[in-house]
Design an enzyme around this catalytic site. Structure first.
Site, PDB file in Angstrom:
ATOM      1  N   SER A 130       0.757  -1.271   0.105  1.00  0.00           N
ATOM      2  CA  SER A 130       0.030   0.057  -0.041  1.00  0.00           C
ATOM      3  C   SER A 130       0.924   1.319   0.155  1.00  0.00           C
ATOM      4  O   SER A 130       1.644   1.543  -0.762  1.00  0.00           O
ATOM      5  CB  SER A 130      -1.012   0.022   1.281  1.00  0.00           C
ATOM      6  OG  SER A 130      -1.977   0.907   0.994  1.00  0.00           O
TER       7      SER A 130
ATOM      8  N   ASP B  86      -8.682  -5.021  -6.076  1.00  0.00           N
ATOM      9  CA  ASP B  86      -8.262  -4.018  -5.135  1.00  0.00           C
ATOM     10  C   ASP B  86      -9.418  -2.932  -5.285  1.00  0.00           C
ATOM     11  O   ASP B  86      -8.995  -2.207  -6.532  1.00  0.00           O
ATOM     12  CB  ASP B  86      -6.706  -3.594  -5.197  1.00  0.00           C
ATOM     13  CG  ASP B  86      -6.391  -2.951  -4.090  1.00  0.00           C
ATOM     14  OD1 ASP B  86      -6.870  -2.327  -3.154  1.00  0.00           O
ATOM     15  OD2 ASP B  86      -4.968  -2.775  -3.725  1.00  0.00           O
TER      16      ASP B  86
ATOM     17  N   HIS C 244      -6.875  -5.845  -1.877  1.00  0.00           N
ATOM     18  CA  HIS C 244      -5.687  -5.117  -1.138  1.00  0.00           C
ATOM     19  C   HIS C 244      -4.781  -5.910  -0.319  1.00  0.00           C
ATOM     20  O   HIS C 244      -5.086  -5.770   0.958  1.00  0.00           O
ATOM     21  CB  HIS C 244      -6.209  -3.847  -0.445  1.00  0.00           C
ATOM     22  CG  HIS C 244      -5.345  -2.605  -0.256  1.00  0.00           C
ATOM     23  ND1 HIS C 244      -4.820  -2.100  -1.294  1.00  0.00           N
ATOM     24  CD2 HIS C 244      -5.027  -2.099   0.816  1.00  0.00           C
ATOM     25  CE1 HIS C 244      -3.832  -1.006  -0.756  1.00  0.00           C
ATOM     26  NE2 HIS C 244      -3.955  -1.302   0.736  1.00  0.00           N
TER      27      HIS C 244
END
Length: 654
Positions: free
Chosen positions: A483, A570, A602
């Site tokens: 991320s 995601d 994600h």
């Protein structure tokens, strides 16, 4: 005696800890006590997928499988307030549209309580006195806003309480009455409006400025509604703990710490009255208000090595489930009889890690170039530090492991990624760079509009610190993260390509403009916060800032090996973020290894996929830094990994 020449040589005599042991399913995890104390529940595999199990408290060996997830592990479950049912949430292939499910304990009947498409549930409120209902938020009418419903857990009936067309969130009391509504104001802060008899006040009753928005907020009501707890940094730096008398409005300061925000807390399971609170700077410190709680926590401290905490309590508070992190052994859980001061082992999460060469974690304070102190954590390979001072006998290849968020933090304790990489021969360093939470608002706000700038300087300063301290080999430092950590990896290889030998980007954004254009719709009520902290795409200046901070536009500057992992579904960092930079690199003739998982979002939540990607990471790091790698074997075939390009660049893949 032969002098070790590579990272692999240095750990050649150390037992290899398998990827399966570190990243496979735990034997058990997530233990809970039913509120009435009659049942134990936990997560454990069924046909390779983590599901919920349950057993009578007095007959824990008589376990029943309560859920039947087939593909993805159940991410979260909890007990109904009346102990009659287990509730859990689940999404589809990582899309984060979580629906709420119920399993009746007596009958085993399983049902979906929110049978809607493209809907994400929120739990708005639960009660100690109304046991058969909870408040839930549903965005099935408008994906941007969650309407509040009261959900009858017995019948499954949903009754609309509040149709929401503008509010970001709500706070309710024990009577399941909405008491506050909040929304973002034009400055990026929060306006909090009281709700009286269903009517929301026209003007905000509390305003939390943007600078305080990540360190201030309501902590909830006591059951009798007479006290409202706050964590509040207004007028100070760190978030302090306050109790507010709801009749007079008077606030009393309960706790503060100059180093860190007040973090976790323990409240009485029935009254909701605060009993203890935690402060986490480098390590967590618990402080007790209630004498009974203090006595119990002091006794547990005498019995347990390492860190521990309370993970579940019965309503009568006679039984606790306690987790224990010995730090160099797998996490375990105990049943604690408070009256008898007796601990009964419940489970060890990963017994296969018993006796493996797990290494201690070293808390460190690293100075940034402008004077900020960066709380950090270092793990070294076994047999690399003869005197145990946290500095290896010779500089090592190092992995800089960058956390996501960025409004999150790294902490102290067992960390499977640290253990894995250290076992392969690398020093591992995690840094709470500016923007990380938990260290006060000044530390967070020092990162505003500083993506790729001072936020990245902190990471480079940490690398330089490690090099100067004799920890890291200057020419063998990798950067890796998910991320925001994936974004930091791309920044590292584009803005400071001379610092890092290679990078591993996991679901990281490459273009901040398109990232903000494609955020999930339910983030829209809080989007001003992103604009104030990252850059505002509605202004020319802000749009240029976002472009200047986007690694995509510097893809031609990548000269070191890069591995990218991405989930196809995601919802936060769309696959287009990875596709863009891979396409740009290929357009410049720059090699890259790109792996996509079609059934992930994600991050990689199916163990088969996580293990497969880590097998690729091992080979990649071994190619670049010289550490050892467990053979890949057949792990890719067990996963859904789609290696779209660059397979030949990773040792063991081609």
């Amino acid at each position: 005696m032969t002098t070790p020449t590579t990272a692999a040589d240095r750990v050649a005599d150390i037992d290899l800890i398998s990827r399966d042991a570190l990243f496979g399913n735990p034997v058990r995890s997530g233990g809970k006590l039913s509120p009435d104390g009659k049942f134990l529940s936990w997560m454990a595999p069924h046909e390779g997928v983590m599901n919920v199990w349950c057993a009578p408290f007095d007959d824990p060996d008589n376990a029943r499988l309560m859920t039947h997830a087939k593909d993805r592990p159940i991410p979260q479950y909890f007990w109904s307030p009346d102990s009659s049912a287990l509730l859990y949430v689940q999404d589809k292939e990582g899309d984060e549209n979580y629906l709420l499910y119920k399993v009746d304990v007596a009958s085993g009947e399983e049902s979906c309580l929110t049978p809607f498409e493209n809907t994400r549930i929120q739990i708005v409120g639960a009660s100690e006195t109304i046991k058969d209902r909870i408040l839930v938020g549903l965005n099935n009418r408008d994906p941007r806003f969650h309407d509040v419903h009261i959900l009858n857990l017995t019948t499954g009936a949903l009754e609309l309480v509040f149709e929401n067309n503008e509010w970001a969130g709500f706070t309710a009391d024990d009577s399941l009455t909405l008491r506050w509504a909040e929304r973002q104001n034009a400055a990026g802060g929060l306006d909090l409006h009281m709700i009286t008899d269903g009517d929301i006040s026209a003007e905000p009753d509390e305003v939390i400025p943007m600078d305080d928005s990540l360190t201030s907020g309501m902590g909830g009501y006591t059951t009798d509604g007479k006290t409202l707890y706050w964590r509040d940094s207004r007028g100070r730096n760190t978030g302090a703990l306050f109790a507010q008398d709801t009749e007079t409005g008077e606030r009393t300061l309960i706790a503060e710490d100059d180093r860190a925000d007040i973090g976790g807390s323990l409240s009485h399971p029935v009254t909701g009255e605060l009993q203890a609170y935690a402060v986490t700077y480098l390590r967590t410190e618990w402080h007790c208000i209630d004498k009974g709680i203090k006595s119990s926590l002091d006794w547990l401290r005498e019995q347990l090595d390492g860190d521990f905490g309370v993970q579940s309590r019965t309503d009568d508070d006679t039984k606790w489930l306690v987790w224990n992190d010995p730090l160099t052994a797998p996490i375990r859980s105990y049943i604690y009889d408070r009256a008898a001061d007796r601990l009964t082992p419940f489970y060890v999460t990963k017994p296969e890690l018993e006796g493996t060469p797990l290494q201690p974690m070293h808390p460190r304070e690293i100075p940034a170039r402008d004077g900020l102190t960066l709380p950090s954590y270092l793990t070294l390979p076994a047999a690399s530090d003869d005197n145990g001072d946290g500095v290896p006998d010779a500089p090592l290849p190092m992995v800089l492991l960058v956390h996501g968020g960025p409004w999150a933090r790294d902490g102290y304790g067992f960390n499977r990624t640290h253990q894995w990489l250290a076992n392969r021969g690398y020093a591992v360093l995690s840094v709470n760079f500016r923007g990380s939470t938990g260290f006060g608002k000044d530390f967070i706000n020092a990162a505003n509009l500083q993506w790729s700038k001072t936020m990245h300087d902190d990471l480079v300063d940490a690398v330089n610190w490690a090099v100067h301290a004799g920890i890291a080999d200057k020419d063998k430092v990798a950067i890796m993260g998910g991320s925001y950590g994936g974004y930091a990896t791309l920044v590292g290889l584009t803005y400071t390509p001379e610092v890092f030998a290679c990078g591993v980007d996991i679901v990281g954004p490459s273009n901040l403009e398109t990232l903000l254009e494609t955020i999930p719709p339910y983030w829209e009520p809080m989007v001003k916060q992103f604009h104030e902290r990252m850059g505002n795409p509605t202004t020319e200046e802000g749009k240029q800032l976002l472009k200047d901070c986007s690694p995509l536009y510097r893809a031609k500057d990548i000269v070191k090996p890069l591995l990218i992992g991405q989930g196809a579904n995601d919802p936060r960092v769309k696959i287009s973020e990875s596709d863009q930079i891979v396409g740009a690199m290929e357009g410049h003739g720059i090699p890259v290894t790109y792996v996509v998982f079609p059934d992930e979002g994600h991050g990689f939540h199916r163990p088969e996929n996580n293990i497969a990607f880590n097998a690729i990471v091992e080979g990649f790091l071994a190619t670049c830094l010289g550490g050892r790698a467990e053979k890949i074997g057949d792990v890719l075939g067990k996963s859904t990994a789609d290696i779209r390009t660059g397979e030949e660049l990773v040792k063991g893949l081609g």
